[in-house]
Design a protein around this motif. Sequence first.
Motif, PDB file in Angstrom:
ATOM      1  N   GLU A   1      23.435 -28.387  12.519  1.00 10.26           N
ATOM      2  CA  GLU A   1      23.185 -27.111  11.861  1.00 10.26           C
ATOM      3  C   GLU A   1      21.697 -26.743  11.864  1.00 10.26           C
ATOM      4  O   GLU A   1      21.344 -25.607  11.592  1.00 10.26           O
ATOM      5  CB  GLU A   1      23.726 -27.131  10.428  1.00 10.26           C
TER       6      GLU A   1
ATOM      7  N   SER B   1      23.847 -20.522  11.033  1.00  6.36           N
ATOM      8  CA  SER B   1      22.849 -19.546  10.575  1.00  6.36           C
ATOM      9  C   SER B   1      22.781 -18.345  11.523  1.00  6.36           C
ATOM     10  O   SER B   1      22.343 -17.264  11.119  1.00  6.36           O
ATOM     11  CB  SER B   1      21.467 -20.201  10.456  1.00  6.36           C
TER      12      SER B   1
ATOM     13  N   GLY C   1      25.802 -16.114   7.953  1.00  4.64           N
ATOM     14  CA  GLY C   1      25.539 -17.542   7.890  1.00  4.64           C
ATOM     15  C   GLY C   1      24.134 -17.757   7.368  1.00  4.64           C
ATOM     16  O   GLY C   1      23.379 -16.809   7.221  1.00  4.64           O
ATOM     17  N   PRO C   2      23.753 -18.965   7.062  1.00  2.00           N
ATOM     18  CA  PRO C   2      24.486 -20.204   7.326  1.00  2.00           C
ATOM     19  C   PRO C   2      25.624 -20.418   6.325  1.00  2.00           C
ATOM     20  O   PRO C   2      25.615 -19.866   5.230  1.00  2.00           O
ATOM     21  CB  PRO C   2      23.430 -21.292   7.181  1.00  2.00           C
TER      22      PRO C   2
END
Length: 123
Positions: A14, A53, A70-71
Amino acid sequence: MRVLVLVKATEDSEKGFVPTPEAQEMMEAMGRYNDELAKAGILVTADGLKPSSAGKRVAFDGAGRSVIDGPFAHPRELVAGFWLWEVKDMDEAVAWVKRCPNPMPGPSEIEIRPVYEMADLQG
């Protein structure tokens, strides 16, 4: 049968791809693995996904729609990449996943899901 093979996201994935020597080595190993899948006639398509994100979700409530940027929380519930494979059965898919290089630094998980075929949807 077709299966969707999902590489689950991690806190590291991520953060986005960082071209460290370890990451480059992992990408090379994954490239060799993808070549094996292609030579075996199993690989239909594959790709990695950018971090959540960079994504959006659209929530549906009747006629209403709302966009969520996002995230997204809970990285281990997200997908970082995928393959679509054509295999003879789930056992073959599991055997191929067991041969896969670890797709993430540290612990990671790959999920295998059968794809509905038209015959599955006809009464």
